[in-house]
Design an enzyme around this catalytic site. Structure first.
Site, mmCIF file in Angstrom:
data_model
loop_
_atom_site.group_PDB
_atom_site.id
_atom_site.type_symbol
_atom_site.label_atom_id
_atom_site.label_comp_id
_atom_site.label_asym_id
_atom_site.label_seq_id
_atom_site.Cartn_x
_atom_site.Cartn_y
_atom_site.Cartn_z
ATOM 1 N N LYS A 151 4.251 4.511 -6.200
ATOM 2 C CA LYS A 151 2.936 4.708 -6.825
ATOM 3 C C LYS A 151 3.130 5.355 -8.189
ATOM 4 C CE LYS A 151 -0.708 5.969 -4.475
ATOM 5 N NZ LYS A 151 -1.677 4.870 -4.534
HETATM 6 N N1 PMP Z 1 -1.605 -0.853 -2.271
HETATM 7 C C1 PMP Z 1 -1.930 -0.190 -3.394
HETATM 8 C C2 PMP Z 1 -1.768 -0.876 -4.695
HETATM 9 C C3 PMP Z 1 -2.427 1.116 -3.325
HETATM 10 O O1 PMP Z 1 -2.761 1.777 -4.442
HETATM 11 C C4 PMP Z 1 -2.601 1.717 -2.062
HETATM 12 C C5 PMP Z 1 -3.171 3.108 -1.983
HETATM 13 N N2 PMP Z 1 -2.170 4.072 -2.013
HETATM 14 C C6 PMP Z 1 -2.246 0.995 -0.920
HETATM 15 C C7 PMP Z 1 -1.758 -0.295 -1.058
HETATM 16 C C8 PMP Z 1 -2.398 1.577 0.455
HETATM 17 O O2 PMP Z 1 -1.533 2.664 0.649
HETATM 18 P P1 PMP Z 1 -1.915 3.874 1.624
HETATM 19 O O3 PMP Z 1 -2.319 3.261 2.909
HETATM 20 O O4 PMP Z 1 -0.672 4.660 1.722
HETATM 21 O O5 PMP Z 1 -3.018 4.609 0.967
#
Ligand code: PMP
Length: 305
Positions: A151
């Site tokens: 991220k």
């Molecule tokens: N894909 C993207 C591009 C995201 O920004 C997120 C959010 N973090 C997710 C998937 C889902 O990740 P998580 O379940 O860890 O929030």
């Protein structure tokens, strides 16, 4: 109730935080962030942070990619976050945003010879998408190719372009494809399809973010619903032909997708498997399911139970 931030190694009111305009991360996207939810359980008088440790594990992996060193280990990061929420004394659903970044006020495209900073702050935040169901489009913006799987702030520009394109088209969310045209993910969520009673989702090679909610979904669907889960490449047209579709993410929780590019998905309403999963998930994140208490970090020591 007042929102606090942990900033420059101390807790201060969120409104007092300031960074200089030359801050490296602002110019080159050299930061790694997380999104974490705290879920308020009214009966208990308790706020449960969902999978806190896993979020910091992912943040620290991203830090290694970006050559960011922060002076806290994972236990300290979890403690700082709990203390932050205790100070803010929130009694509602919240969102927590840690950010590790190149904090030097210095320009130049690089990762070396820069100081690293860490901040975390939190604020009240309700539902991100309508949990009854959302309408999506396949974005003309593709997921950035051959980028680190983390991220990283600078990687989110295509996602922002995709989300706004969807909103400008009167829809709620964008689905992004990989550069070779396979289904990847939403602008801030992972994606799942139900086909012939089996749950299908893109594998890690096709994702920018391997979601922590995605991991929870895979476990719950297998263990609680007894349904098979297959991680594999997903073709664009499978989006239209599947019986059910939903998005998963920290912000979105489990959100049914009821339409994609003007085509109804299944009956055009949240599907049965999606609804069952939503019910299980919403109990778990409130700390109500004893089998999954390990996923919840309670914040307050003076809760009612
Ligand atoms: N894909 C993207 C591009 C995201 O920004 C997120 C959010 N973090 C997710 C998937 C889902 O990740 P998580 O379940 O860890 O929030």
């Amino acid at each position: 109730m007042m929102a606090y931030a942990f900033f420059n190694h101390q807790f201060i009111p969120l409104s007092d935080t300031k960074i200089g305009i030359m801050t490296h991360c602002l110019h080159y996207g050299t930061g790694v962030f997380e999104g974490i939810r705290g879920n308020w359980n009214e009966e208990e008088g308790q706020l449960h942070i969902f999978r806190l440790r896993e979020h910091y594990e992912r943040l620290l992996c991203g830090c290694r990619v970006l050559n960011i060193e922060i002076p806290y280990d994972i236990n300290e990061l979890c403690q700082i976050t709990v203390e932050l929420i205790q100070r803010s004394d929130f009694k509602e659903n919240i969102y927590i945003r840690p950010l590790a970044y190149k904090g030097s006020e210095a320009l130049g495209v690089r990762l070396h010879k820069l100081d690293d900073s860490f901040t975390v702050f939190s604020f009240p935040w309700g539902p991100y998408l309508d949990t009854e169901g959302v309408k999506c489009m396949v974005s003309s913006w593709r997921r950035p190719n051959e980028t680190p799987q983390a991220k990283i702030t600078g990687l989110y520009v295509n996602n922002a372009l995709a989300k706004t394109e969807a909103i400008q088209n009167g829809l709620h969310e964008a689905i992004m494809l990989t550069s070779d045209g396979h289904v990847s993910e939403g602008s801030g969520e992972n994606i799942f399809l139900v086909q012939n009673g089996v749950l299908v989702t893109p594998g890690i090679d096709d994702l920018m973010v391997v979601g922590i909610t995605r991991d929870a979904v895979i476990k719950l669907v297998k263990d609680e619903l007894g349904v098979q889960v297959i991680e594999r490449r997903v073709n664009h047209s499978e989006l239209y032909s599947s019986a059910e579709c939903f998005l998963s993410g920290t912000a979105a929780n489990i959100t049914p997708v009821i339409e994609i590019d003007g085509r109804k998905i299944g009956t055009g309403k949240a599907g049965d498997l999606t609804k069952k999963l939503q019910n299980i998930y919403s109990e778990i994140i409130l700390g109500k399911n004893s089998r999954y208490k390990k996923w919840c970090t309670p914040v307050f020591s003076n809760s009612r139970t």
